[in-house]
Structure formats: structure tokens, C-alpha cells
Design an enzyme around this catalytic site. Structure first.
Site, PDB file in Angstrom:
ATOM      1  N   ASN A 251      -9.622  -2.576  -7.383  1.00 48.12           N
ATOM      2  CA  ASN A 251      -9.206  -2.217  -6.032  1.00 48.12           C
ATOM      3  C   ASN A 251      -8.774  -0.748  -6.065  1.00 48.12           C
ATOM      4  O   ASN A 251      -7.651  -0.437  -6.438  1.00 48.12           O
ATOM      5  CB  ASN A 251      -8.042  -3.122  -5.598  1.00 48.12           C
ATOM      6  CG  ASN A 251      -7.473  -2.700  -4.259  1.00 48.12           C
ATOM      7  OD1 ASN A 251      -8.114  -1.971  -3.497  1.00 48.12           O
ATOM      8  ND2 ASN A 251      -6.263  -3.159  -3.954  1.00 48.12           N
ATOM      9  N   TRP A 252      -9.693   0.110  -5.677  1.00 45.60           N
ATOM     10  CA  TRP A 252      -9.397   1.552  -5.765  1.00 45.60           C
ATOM     11  C   TRP A 252      -8.431   2.030  -4.701  1.00 45.60           C
ATOM     12  O   TRP A 252      -7.950   3.149  -4.738  1.00 45.60           O
ATOM     13  CB  TRP A 252     -10.699   2.363  -5.624  1.00 45.60           C
ATOM     14  CG  TRP A 252     -11.631   2.270  -6.777  1.00 45.60           C
ATOM     15  CD1 TRP A 252     -11.463   1.578  -7.950  1.00 45.60           C
ATOM     16  CD2 TRP A 252     -12.906   2.913  -6.872  1.00 45.60           C
ATOM     17  NE1 TRP A 252     -12.552   1.752  -8.751  1.00 45.60           N
ATOM     18  CE2 TRP A 252     -13.453   2.567  -8.115  1.00 45.60           C
ATOM     19  CE3 TRP A 252     -13.648   3.740  -6.025  1.00 45.60           C
ATOM     20  CZ2 TRP A 252     -14.704   3.027  -8.541  1.00 45.60           C
ATOM     21  CZ3 TRP A 252     -14.882   4.201  -6.429  1.00 45.60           C
ATOM     22  CH2 TRP A 252     -15.405   3.840  -7.687  1.00 45.60           C
ATOM     23  N   LYS A 253      -8.197   1.174  -3.703  1.00 46.24           N
ATOM     24  CA  LYS A 253      -7.332   1.580  -2.582  1.00 46.24           C
ATOM     25  C   LYS A 253      -7.897   2.859  -1.949  1.00 46.24           C
ATOM     26  O   LYS A 253      -9.113   2.969  -1.833  1.00 46.24           O
ATOM     27  CB  LYS A 253      -5.881   1.721  -3.049  1.00 46.24           C
ATOM     28  CG  LYS A 253      -5.437   0.478  -3.845  1.00 46.24           C
ATOM     29  CD  LYS A 253      -3.968   0.438  -4.134  1.00 46.24           C
ATOM     30  CE  LYS A 253      -3.639  -0.848  -4.889  1.00 46.24           C
ATOM     31  NZ  LYS A 253      -2.212  -1.036  -5.115  1.00 46.24           N
TER      32      LYS A 253
ATOM     33  N   HIS B 275      -4.469  -8.188   1.284  1.00 44.77           N
ATOM     34  CA  HIS B 275      -3.732  -7.456   0.244  1.00 44.77           C
ATOM     35  C   HIS B 275      -2.322  -7.135   0.752  1.00 44.77           C
ATOM     36  O   HIS B 275      -2.122  -6.903   1.942  1.00 44.77           O
ATOM     37  CB  HIS B 275      -4.478  -6.167  -0.114  1.00 44.77           C
ATOM     38  CG  HIS B 275      -3.869  -5.485  -1.295  1.00 44.77           C
ATOM     39  ND1 HIS B 275      -2.791  -4.640  -1.185  1.00 44.77           N
ATOM     40  CD2 HIS B 275      -4.163  -5.561  -2.618  1.00 44.77           C
ATOM     41  CE1 HIS B 275      -2.459  -4.217  -2.395  1.00 44.77           C
ATOM     42  NE2 HIS B 275      -3.268  -4.767  -3.286  1.00 44.77           N
TER      43      HIS B 275
ATOM     44  N   GLU C  21      -0.602  -4.563   0.702  1.00 47.74           N
ATOM     45  CA  GLU C  21      -0.461  -3.301   1.443  1.00 47.74           C
ATOM     46  C   GLU C  21      -0.948  -3.448   2.882  1.00 47.74           C
ATOM     47  O   GLU C  21      -0.518  -2.709   3.760  1.00 47.74           O
ATOM     48  CB  GLU C  21      -1.192  -2.178   0.696  1.00 47.74           C
ATOM     49  CG  GLU C  21      -0.400  -1.732  -0.524  1.00 47.74           C
ATOM     50  CD  GLU C  21      -1.235  -1.161  -1.657  1.00 47.74           C
ATOM     51  OE1 GLU C  21      -2.403  -0.806  -1.429  1.00 47.74           O
ATOM     52  OE2 GLU C  21      -0.694  -1.073  -2.782  1.00 47.74           O
TER      53      GLU C  21
ATOM     54  N   GLU D 239      -0.744 -12.021  -6.413  1.00 49.32           N
ATOM     55  CA  GLU D 239      -0.154 -10.711  -6.665  1.00 49.32           C
ATOM     56  C   GLU D 239       1.291 -10.696  -6.177  1.00 49.32           C
ATOM     57  O   GLU D 239       1.545 -10.480  -4.984  1.00 49.32           O
ATOM     58  CB  GLU D 239      -0.925  -9.622  -5.909  1.00 49.32           C
ATOM     59  CG  GLU D 239      -2.354  -9.446  -6.355  1.00 49.32           C
ATOM     60  CD  GLU D 239      -2.842  -8.030  -6.042  1.00 49.32           C
ATOM     61  OE1 GLU D 239      -3.192  -7.327  -6.994  1.00 49.32           O
ATOM     62  OE2 GLU D 239      -2.849  -7.648  -4.867  1.00 49.32           O
TER      63      GLU D 239
ATOM     64  N   GLY E 232       2.091  -1.906  -8.321  1.00 54.73           N
ATOM     65  CA  GLY E 232       2.511  -0.508  -8.414  1.00 54.73           C
ATOM     66  C   GLY E 232       3.819  -0.352  -9.173  1.00 54.73           C
ATOM     67  O   GLY E 232       4.521   0.648  -9.020  1.00 54.73           O
TER      68      GLY E 232
ATOM     69  N   SER F  92       0.134  -4.379 -11.733  1.00 58.64           N
ATOM     70  CA  SER F  92       0.404  -3.576 -12.933  1.00 58.64           C
ATOM     71  C   SER F  92      -0.342  -4.047 -14.184  1.00 58.64           C
ATOM     72  O   SER F  92       0.202  -4.015 -15.292  1.00 58.64           O
ATOM     73  CB  SER F  92       1.914  -3.495 -13.202  1.00 58.64           C
ATOM     74  OG  SER F  92       2.567  -2.920 -12.093  1.00 58.64           O
TER      75      SER F  92
ATOM     76  N   GLY G 157      -5.291  -2.357  -9.581  1.00 58.56           N
ATOM     77  CA  GLY G 157      -5.160  -1.179  -8.719  1.00 58.56           C
ATOM     78  C   GLY G 157      -5.294   0.104  -9.520  1.00 58.56           C
ATOM     79  O   GLY G 157      -6.396   0.518  -9.886  1.00 58.56           O
TER      80      GLY G 157
HETATM   81  P1  PGA Z   1      -1.573  -2.025  -9.455  1.00 56.00           P
HETATM   82  O1  PGA Z   1      -2.094  -2.588  -8.038  1.00 56.00           O
HETATM   83  O2  PGA Z   1      -2.537  -2.532 -10.487  1.00 56.00           O
HETATM   84  O3  PGA Z   1      -1.598  -0.546  -9.308  1.00 56.00           O
HETATM   85  O4  PGA Z   1      -0.190  -2.580  -9.640  1.00 56.00           O
HETATM   86  C1  PGA Z   1      -2.564  -3.887  -7.946  1.00 56.00           C
HETATM   87  C2  PGA Z   1      -3.039  -4.168  -6.550  1.00 56.00           C
HETATM   88  O5  PGA Z   1      -2.431  -3.658  -5.591  1.00 56.00           O
HETATM   89  O6  PGA Z   1      -4.034  -4.886  -6.346  1.00 56.00           O
END
Ligand code: PGA
Length: 249
Positions: free
Chosen positions: A8-10, A95, A97, A165, A171, A210, A231
Site C-alpha cells: 500500500n504505497w499510499k 483503510h 486512513e 490492521e 505508521g 509496521s 505501508g
Molecule cells: P505501515 O502502514 O506499514 O507504514 O505501518 C501500514 C498500512 O497503513 O497499511
């Protein structure tokens, strides 16, 4: 069983050139190792280019979000058929976010159904924002899954992937402890079995939050999971290669 690694590159990277570089590194690592498959979910604007160039059978592409309608007056949104046509085979839904921006379980339910309808594999994200001693977070997880999967009948349940998650581990500095992931995965299986029955092929379960090259192998061997939603480490060519190697080992 193959391990699935979803990138997931966001909202990264800034340029198409860099996006191609990360895709190359991801593909190279996935092709090199047995027992791993990848899904890359880039920003929508890069999807057609990256998916169009790829000949890999082990790396597919995905969208980070969809609207539930096929078309219409929804400024800034993309529909399931549009994402499909651009090269997506998967789509991340709900997700944390996006939930933070107001996406509800009810929206997630509609998006999961719309994805299946368009022959996209939904990756339904869910997770508690905090843990409490009394275990109230467990009913949060059950509710997110129950509503999100409400329109998925038993015969389609194996076409869905669920990604656990915990919001507090996204993050963050450290992932959730592998044994706690294990316990939660068993609880998730119990909920899914409750929904679909003991004989049913249940959705695959991913862990996200993470994940990196250091914790990947431990999480996989003890976590009772089928792969990761990654992420930060997924959008860096060196880190993603190392993570894939660790997950395959
Ligand atoms: P992260 O993000 O690996 O940077 O913690 C995971 C995600 O939001 O899917």
C-alpha cells in the site's frame, strides 16, 4: 500456502519514474523467491502505466479505494469498472486512513459488494483504534467484519481478503507482537466461521501495521496469518526487497 504481500504505497512516490523503480524492485524480489506473491496498490494515477507494463504472473496490481457506484457525479472518485480497466485486480477497502476521513462500516459494506460485482478482489481493512483490558475492542472487530461482509454470501467468501490492521500499530515504531497477532487471528477466524459456517472456505487474513524486514519472518511463523499489508516499507525499493526475502525465508 503462498504468502501474499500487499504493497500500500499510499500517496507515494512523487513521480512515475520512481513508481516504476519501486515496481521493478518488488517484482524482482517476488520472482526470485518461492512461496510469495505480491499486489502493488499505487496511487490511482500510476496504475495504468505500471499494470500495463507488467508481465508478471506473481505480481498483480490493486487500487487503494473505490466508489461503490459504477459511474456518476462523484467528483474525485473512481469506480470499480474504471479501476478494473486501468489494470487493478484487487482493491483495498476501508483503510484506517480513509476511515479517519469519515468512511463508515456501511460505506465499506457497499464498496466490498461493488468490488466483487466488478470482479475485483476486495481487501477489507479493519482494526481497533485502541486496546483495553476488558476486551471491548473485540466487539469492535466483530462489528467491522459483520457489517463489512454483510453482502458477501458464503459462496463468495473465499474471494475476499481481510486485513487486520490495529490502528495504533500503523505508521508506528513497532508492529504488534506476533503472539498477540496469533491470538487475534484465531478470534477473527472464529468470527468468520460464525458468519460462514465451519465447512466454508473463509477469507484469507493479512496483518498490517509496521511490518518490515526485521519482524516479517516472526510474524509469519507465529501469527497464524496468510500475509501482510505493508505501508512504509513497501514504497522503498531496498526495504521492500529485504522484506520479501525475509517473508519467503
Ligand atoms: P505501515 O502502514 O506499514 O507504514 O505501518 C501500514 C498500512 O497503513 O497499511
Amino acid at each position: 500456502m503462498t504468502t501474499l504481500i500487499v504493497s500500500n504505497w499510499k500517496m507515494n512516490p512523487r513521480t512515475l519514474k520512481e513508481a516504476r523503480r519501486i515496481t521493478q524492485a518488488t517484482k524482482k524480489a517476488i520472482e526470485k523467491h518461492r512461496g510469495v506473491r505480491g499486489v502493488i496498490a499505487p496511487p490511482a494515477v500510476f496504475l495504468r502505466d505500471l499494470a500495463g507494463r507488467s508481465r508478471s504472473k506473481k505480481v498483480m496490481f490493486g487500487a487503494q479505494n473505490i466508489h461503490w457506484e459504477k459511474e456518476g457525479s462523484h467528483t474525485g472518485e473512481h469506480s470499480p469498472p474504471q479501476m478494473k480497466e486501468a489494470g487493478a485486480k484487487y482493491v483495498i477497502i476501508g483503510h484506517a486512513e480513509r476511515r479517519a476521513l469519515g468512511e463508515t462500516d456501511e460505506d465499506v459494506r457497499k464498496k466490498v459488494a461493488a468490488a466483487l460485482d466488478a470482479k475485483l478482489t476486495p481487501i477489507l481493512c479493519f482494526g481497533e483504534s485502541k486496546r483495553d483490558e476488558e476486551g471491548a475492542y473485540l466487539s469492535v472487530l466483530a462489528e467491522q467484519l459483520r457489517v463489512g461482509l454483510a453482502d458477501v454470501p458464503k459462496e463468495k467468501s473465499k474471494r475476499v481478503i481481510v486485513a487486520y490492521e490495529p490502528v495504533w500499530a500503523i505508521g508506528a515504531e513497532a508492529a504488534m507482537d506476533a503472539h498477540a497477532v496469533h491470538e487475534t487471528a484465531l478470534y477473527i477466524k472464529k468470527i468468520l466461521t460464525g458468519e460462514y459456517g465451519t465447512g466454508a472456505s473463509l477469507p484469507r487474513i493479512l496483518y498490517g501495521g509496521s511490518v518490515n524486514e526485521e519482524n516479517a519472518s516472526e510474524l509469519l511463523s507465529h501469527g497464524e496469518i496468510d500475509g501482510f499489508l505493508v505501508g512504509r516499507a513497501s514504497a522503498d525499493p531496498e526495504q521492500v526487497s529485504a522484506l520479501i526475502a525475509a517473508a519467503a525465508s
